[in-house]
Design a protein around this motif. Structure first.
Motif, PDB file in Angstrom:
ATOM      1  N   TYR A   1       0.794  -1.113  -0.050  1.00 48.43           N
ATOM      2  CA  TYR A   1       0.023  -0.133   0.041  1.00 48.43           C
ATOM      3  C   TYR A   1       0.955   1.323   0.091  1.00 48.43           C
ATOM      4  O   TYR A   1       1.723   1.273   1.019  1.00 48.43           O
ATOM      5  N   GLY A   2       0.678   2.302  -1.059  1.00 50.67           N
ATOM      6  CA  GLY A   2       1.206   3.453  -0.828  1.00 50.67           C
ATOM      7  C   GLY A   2       0.618   4.221   0.522  1.00 50.67           C
ATOM      8  O   GLY A   2      -0.233   3.816   0.974  1.00 50.67           O
ATOM      9  N   GLY A   3       1.274   5.447   0.403  1.00 53.78           N
ATOM     10  CA  GLY A   3       0.821   6.441   1.693  1.00 53.78           C
ATOM     11  C   GLY A   3      -0.464   6.887   1.373  1.00 53.78           C
ATOM     12  O   GLY A   3      -1.152   6.677   0.122  1.00 53.78           O
ATOM     13  N   GLY A   4      -1.221   7.286   2.438  1.00 59.69           N
ATOM     14  CA  GLY A   4      -2.364   8.144   2.321  1.00 59.69           C
ATOM     15  C   GLY A   4      -3.504   7.150   2.630  1.00 59.69           C
ATOM     16  O   GLY A   4      -3.537   6.172   2.989  1.00 59.69           O
ATOM     17  N   PHE A   5      -4.724   7.872   2.506  1.00 58.01           N
ATOM     18  CA  PHE A   5      -6.089   7.224   2.706  1.00 58.01           C
ATOM     19  C   PHE A   5      -6.606   6.760   1.541  1.00 58.01           C
ATOM     20  O   PHE A   5      -6.638   7.274   0.428  1.00 58.01           O
ATOM     21  N   TYR A   6      -7.316   5.609   1.594  1.00 61.64           N
ATOM     22  CA  TYR A   6      -8.053   4.953   0.192  1.00 61.64           C
ATOM     23  C   TYR A   6      -9.463   4.896   0.812  1.00 61.64           C
ATOM     24  O   TYR A   6      -9.767   3.903   0.946  1.00 61.64           O
ATOM     25  N   THR A   7     -10.237   5.900   0.719  1.00 59.03           N
ATOM     26  CA  THR A   7     -11.610   6.040   1.147  1.00 59.03           C
ATOM     27  C   THR A   7     -12.537   6.201  -0.120  1.00 59.03           C
ATOM     28  O   THR A   7     -12.394   7.213  -0.772  1.00 59.03           O
ATOM     29  N   LEU A   8     -13.461   5.323   0.069  1.00 60.85           N
ATOM     30  CA  LEU A   8     -14.527   5.585  -0.999  1.00 60.85           C
ATOM     31  C   LEU A   8     -15.679   6.211   0.056  1.00 60.85           C
ATOM     32  O   LEU A   8     -16.083   5.754   0.981  1.00 60.85           O
ATOM     33  N   PRO A   9     -16.201   7.403  -0.379  1.00 62.55           N
ATOM     34  CA  PRO A   9     -17.140   8.129   0.302  1.00 62.55           C
ATOM     35  C   PRO A   9     -18.424   7.441   0.365  1.00 62.55           C
ATOM     36  O   PRO A   9     -19.299   7.600   1.310  1.00 62.55           O
ATOM     37  N   HIS A  10     -18.971   6.842  -0.780  1.00 62.42           N
ATOM     38  CA  HIS A  10     -20.360   6.364  -0.702  1.00 62.42           C
ATOM     39  C   HIS A  10     -20.245   4.743  -1.143  1.00 62.42           C
ATOM     40  O   HIS A  10     -20.409   4.639  -2.308  1.00 62.42           O
ATOM     41  N   SER A  11     -20.123   3.742  -0.326  1.00 67.81           N
ATOM     42  CA  SER A  11     -20.008   2.440  -0.688  1.00 67.81           C
ATOM     43  C   SER A  11     -20.660   1.386   0.476  1.00 67.81           C
ATOM     44  O   SER A  11     -21.282   1.806   1.230  1.00 67.81           O
ATOM     45  N   LYS A  12     -20.710   0.152   0.087  1.00 65.18           N
ATOM     46  CA  LYS A  12     -20.907  -0.841   0.987  1.00 65.18           C
ATOM     47  C   LYS A  12     -19.672  -1.653   1.381  1.00 65.18           C
ATOM     48  O   LYS A  12     -19.439  -2.621   0.513  1.00 65.18           O
ATOM     49  N   PRO A  13     -19.098  -1.287   2.496  1.00 64.00           N
ATOM     50  CA  PRO A  13     -17.865  -2.369   2.686  1.00 64.00           C
ATOM     51  C   PRO A  13     -18.039  -3.650   2.729  1.00 64.00           C
ATOM     52  O   PRO A  13     -17.229  -4.223   2.442  1.00 64.00           O
TER      53      PRO A  13
ATOM     54  N   LEU B   1     -22.752  -1.316  -7.218  1.00 64.37           N
ATOM     55  CA  LEU B   1     -22.125  -0.098  -6.661  1.00 64.37           C
ATOM     56  C   LEU B   1     -21.754   0.841  -7.668  1.00 64.37           C
ATOM     57  O   LEU B   1     -21.306   2.024  -7.220  1.00 64.37           O
ATOM     58  N   HIS B   2     -21.933   0.812  -8.946  1.00 65.37           N
ATOM     59  CA  HIS B   2     -21.509   1.796  -9.823  1.00 65.37           C
ATOM     60  C   HIS B   2     -19.867   2.055  -9.813  1.00 65.37           C
ATOM     61  O   HIS B   2     -19.672   2.851  -9.810  1.00 65.37           O
TER      62      HIS B   2
END
Length: 167
Positions: free
Chosen positions: A72-84, A166-167
């Motif tokens: 994993y590279g640095g930083g956050f890997y966030t999807l704002p609108h998903s179903k984890p 999830l598009h």
């Protein structure tokens, strides 16, 4: 007991163990598919989901002399609108396919990278790949290239259904 009897018993126990895991995978797939609409949309941390997925299979992968390596590279890997949970189901199917495709002593590499247009998630293994004549059937329900008794042919089909939803 003789060594022949011990050998036969070991062979039968190994077969039972393999079929128990196969049944577990089938039930897990069906349960996840059946519950997939219950989960609401929320923020999803992809690194956390990948880590949780790896924890689910890491022990059995090690038991089969296979490794899961994370990059994993640095930083956050966030999807704002998903179903984890659904995202995890997709990751689990891809990871299990990769682990099935490689020989003992090898591994699957998982990578997360930020791109200008989003996030790239890569699963890489040393398996022989998919024959070109099978590519059109890859997401068909019950289609599998695995030997009889090994795969259900539902993993990639359900994963595509989830990704599409999830598009």
């Amino acid at each position: 007991p003789s060594s022949v009897e011990n050998s036969q018993t070991e062979k039968h126990l190994k077969r039972i163990e393999e079929n128990v895991y196969r049944c577990k995978d089938i039930i897990q797939t069906l349960l996840t598919f059946g519950r997939r609409d219950e989960e609401g949309f929320r923020e999803a941390d992809l690194a956390e989901i990948l880590d949780d997925t790896v924890q689910l299979v890491e022990g059995s992968a090690r038991g089969k002399d296979r490794e899961i390596r994370r990059h994993y590279g640095g930083g956050f890997y966030t999807l704002p609108h998903s179903k984890p949970r659904q995202v995890q189901h997709v990751f689990l199917n891809i990871l299990l396919n990769g682990l099935d495709a490689i020989p003992p002593g090898d591994g699957v590499d998982l990578s997360l990278r930020k791109l200008d247009a989003g996030i790239e998630i890569e699963f890489q293994d040393s398996g022989f790949g998919i024959d070109s004549e099978d590519l059109d059937r890859l997401f068909e329900p019950f289609f599998t290239t695995k030997p009889a008794g090994v795969g259900t042919g539902l993993g990639l089909y359900l994963s595509k259904q989830i990704v599409d939803s999830l598009h």
